[in-house]
Design a protein around this motif. Structure first.
Motif, mmCIF file in Angstrom:
data_model
loop_
_atom_site.group_PDB
_atom_site.id
_atom_site.type_symbol
_atom_site.label_atom_id
_atom_site.label_comp_id
_atom_site.label_asym_id
_atom_site.label_seq_id
_atom_site.Cartn_x
_atom_site.Cartn_y
_atom_site.Cartn_z
ATOM 1 N N ALA A 240 0.827 -1.206 0.000
ATOM 2 C CA ALA A 240 0.000 0.000 0.000
ATOM 3 C C ALA A 240 0.863 1.258 0.000
ATOM 4 N N PHE A 241 1.915 1.250 0.826
ATOM 5 C CA PHE A 241 2.789 2.418 0.895
ATOM 6 C C PHE A 241 3.439 2.686 -0.459
ATOM 7 N N ILE A 242 3.986 1.644 -1.049
ATOM 8 C CA ILE A 242 4.706 1.817 -2.312
ATOM 9 C C ILE A 242 3.775 2.296 -3.415
ATOM 10 N N HIS A 243 2.566 1.761 -3.490
ATOM 11 C CA HIS A 243 1.677 2.177 -4.563
ATOM 12 C C HIS A 243 1.179 3.614 -4.372
ATOM 13 N N ASN A 244 1.057 4.070 -3.121
ATOM 14 C CA ASN A 244 0.781 5.491 -2.898
ATOM 15 C C ASN A 244 1.953 6.341 -3.387
ATOM 16 N N SER B 12 11.217 -4.980 -0.248
ATOM 17 C CA SER B 12 11.653 -6.203 0.433
ATOM 18 C C SER B 12 10.994 -7.446 -0.155
ATOM 19 N N LYS B 13 9.762 -7.301 -0.634
ATOM 20 C CA LYS B 13 9.031 -8.455 -1.167
ATOM 21 C C LYS B 13 9.140 -8.491 -2.696
ATOM 22 N N LYS B 14 9.834 -9.487 -3.193
ATOM 23 C CA LYS B 14 10.063 -9.615 -4.634
ATOM 24 C C LYS B 14 8.754 -9.673 -5.416
ATOM 25 N N ASP B 15 7.724 -10.265 -4.814
ATOM 26 C CA ASP B 15 6.438 -10.424 -5.489
ATOM 27 C C ASP B 15 5.777 -9.089 -5.834
ATOM 28 N N LEU B 16 6.207 -8.001 -5.188
ATOM 29 C CA LEU B 16 5.598 -6.693 -5.447
ATOM 30 C C LEU B 16 6.119 -6.041 -6.730
ATOM 31 N N VAL B 17 7.260 -6.489 -7.208
ATOM 32 C CA VAL B 17 7.938 -5.795 -8.307
ATOM 33 C C VAL B 17 7.103 -5.816 -9.590
ATOM 34 N N LYS B 18 6.526 -6.956 -9.922
ATOM 35 C CA LYS B 18 5.748 -7.063 -11.158
ATOM 36 C C LYS B 18 4.591 -6.074 -11.171
ATOM 37 N N GLY B 19 3.878 -5.966 -10.050
ATOM 38 C CA GLY B 19 2.771 -5.015 -9.961
ATOM 39 C C GLY B 19 3.230 -3.574 -10.054
ATOM 40 N N TYR C 284 5.824 -2.504 -11.794
ATOM 41 C CA TYR C 284 6.112 -2.249 -13.211
ATOM 42 C C TYR C 284 4.816 -1.969 -13.988
ATOM 43 N N THR C 285 3.790 -2.755 -13.704
ATOM 44 C CA THR C 285 2.499 -2.573 -14.382
ATOM 45 C C THR C 285 1.942 -1.189 -14.091
ATOM 46 N N SER C 286 1.962 -0.806 -12.810
ATOM 47 C CA SER C 286 1.435 0.499 -12.413
ATOM 48 C C SER C 286 2.251 1.637 -13.013
ATOM 49 N N LYS D 108 4.084 1.668 -15.723
ATOM 50 C CA LYS D 108 3.862 1.785 -17.169
ATOM 51 C C LYS D 108 2.554 2.513 -17.455
ATOM 52 N N LYS D 109 1.530 2.236 -16.646
ATOM 53 C CA LYS D 109 0.247 2.935 -16.805
ATOM 54 C C LYS D 109 0.384 4.422 -16.483
ATOM 55 N N LEU D 110 1.269 4.739 -15.538
ATOM 56 C CA LEU D 110 1.489 6.134 -15.158
ATOM 57 C C LEU D 110 2.375 6.880 -16.156
ATOM 58 N N GLY D 111 3.002 6.138 -17.052
ATOM 59 C CA GLY D 111 3.802 6.771 -18.100
ATOM 60 C C GLY D 111 5.279 6.863 -17.819
ATOM 61 N N ALA D 112 5.782 6.043 -16.907
ATOM 62 C CA ALA D 112 7.227 6.047 -16.641
ATOM 63 C C ALA D 112 7.982 5.683 -17.913
ATOM 64 N N SER D 113 9.038 6.420 -18.213
ATOM 65 C CA SER D 113 9.792 6.186 -19.454
ATOM 66 C C SER D 113 10.879 5.130 -19.286
ATOM 67 N N ASP D 114 11.281 4.898 -18.031
ATOM 68 C CA ASP D 114 12.309 3.888 -17.761
ATOM 69 C C ASP D 114 12.107 3.361 -16.343
ATOM 70 N N ILE D 115 12.239 2.056 -16.180
ATOM 71 C CA ILE D 115 12.111 1.412 -14.866
ATOM 72 C C ILE D 115 13.271 0.434 -14.719
ATOM 73 N N LYS D 116 13.913 0.451 -13.566
ATOM 74 C CA LYS D 116 15.043 -0.447 -13.323
ATOM 75 C C LYS D 116 14.867 -1.160 -11.988
ATOM 76 N N THR D 117 15.319 -2.401 -11.935
ATOM 77 C CA THR D 117 15.432 -3.117 -10.668
ATOM 78 C C THR D 117 16.906 -3.362 -10.400
ATOM 79 N N ILE D 118 17.365 -2.891 -9.258
ATOM 80 C CA ILE D 118 18.774 -3.024 -8.867
ATOM 81 C C ILE D 118 18.830 -3.994 -7.693
ATOM 82 N N ASN D 119 19.391 -5.170 -7.906
ATOM 83 C CA ASN D 119 19.448 -6.181 -6.853
ATOM 84 C C ASN D 119 20.605 -5.912 -5.908
ATOM 85 N N MET D 120 20.360 -6.166 -4.629
ATOM 86 C CA MET D 120 21.389 -6.015 -3.605
ATOM 87 C C MET D 120 21.439 -7.297 -2.786
#
Length: 294
Positions: free
Chosen positions: A230-234, A254-261, A263-265, A267-279
């Motif tokens: 909820a925090f991240i999507h806000n 922290s939760k890998k399962d959140l990443v796909k959602g 990206y979907t959100s 892209k709908k908002l119009g982000a021109s570039d999205i990156k995932t940086i693993n640590m």
């Protein structure tokens, strides 16, 4: 004697080879009472003891980052320095890849009483920061850290008065940032936070009747209605509202399962570039998600 760290820290991370406890104790003698020899005749500390963890991280800041003062209540979250500075180094790489090399200004969402990202960003890269929080008391302790380390010209604090908002109500129309950083609350409730701590302490072989978080933490720091998702999507939605005022928006996830959602959100908002940086940090795998509308 070094405490070894099983990690895949950033190459610039000073702690990728572990901690030199003797040197840390020499710099910060208050750590010494917490150091003992384990059954393998290796010097270490009790990582399930919040006071020992706080003393270790204070010593690291004093020795490796030239911090002179870092005090806040024991109930507040004590951030593990090696992991926090890893975020800073990865953000430096992200900015470099975008050819953002000078006059770097960072927005730190939820800085906490420790003010950790701004002081590390100052120590390593001399970045300027605007740091926010919803807890006025935490900001008072953060301001004392800023003042006593002579960071007043480079770190500014702002209070977010509306806990339902993240960027709205905190950014001015003339604010411009190179990047935002955020370490969001991971849990939905105190119960969920304590369950996670119980599992962690079991791994440290420190089970007992009372669950004590080894890195401490208050409600504002650890849980949020709806949890991390909820925090991240806000945060994603509000980033769109201020897309012209910040080049890169980033957050720890922290939760890998959140990443796909995410990206979907985005892209709908119009982000021109999205990156995932693993640590990679010890047994824990974390990640930064970064996005831009530029």
């Amino acid at each position: 004697m070094k405490i070894k760290v099983n990690s895949k820290f950033h190459p610039k991370n000073k702690h990728k080879s572990g901690y030199d406890l003797d040197a840390l104790c020499e710099t910060y003698p208050d750590l010494l009472p917490f150091v003992f020899e384990n059954k393998y005749q290796t010097k270490t500390i009790d990582f399930a003891n919040p006071k020992a963890v706080k003393a270790l991280n204070t010593a690291i800041l004093f020795k490796d980052y030239n911090i002179k003062f870092w005090e806040f209540p024991d109930i507040n979250l004590c951030p593990p320095i090696p992991g926090r500075v890893d975020y800073i180094h990865h953000i430096a790489d992200l900015l470099k890849s975008s050819k953002i090399l000078e006059n770097i200004s960072v927005l730190d969402v939820g800085t906490g009483a420790s003010c950790i990202y701004p002081i590390l960003g100052q120590a390593e890269y001399h970045w300027s920061f605007v740091a926010t929080d919803i807890d006025e008391r935490s900001l008072e302790f953060a301001q004392e850290i800023i003042d006593k380390n002579n960071f007043t010209d480079s770190i500014t604090l702002r209070l977010q008065k509306d806990t339902s908002q993240i960027l709205k109500g905190i950014l001015n129309k003339d604010d411009v940032f190179s990047v935002s950083i955020c370490n969001p609350p991971f849990y939905k409730s105190e119960t969920e936070a304590l369950e996670a701590t119980s599992r962690k302490l079991k791994g440290l072989k420190k089970e007992g009747d009372k669950v004590v978080r080894n890195f401490s933490g208050t409600q504002n720091e650890l849980w949020y209605k709806g949890g991390e998702k909820a925090f991240i999507h806000n945060y994603l939605y509000e980033s769109f509202l201020f897309k012209e005022q910040c080049v890169w928006f980033t957050t720890l996830v922290s939760k890998k399962d959140l990443v796909k959602g995410m990206y979907t959100s985005l892209k709908k908002l119009g982000a021109s570039d999205i990156k995932t940086i693993n640590m990679g940090q010890g047994q824990k795998i974390s990640r930064i998600v970064a996005w831009t509308y530029k």
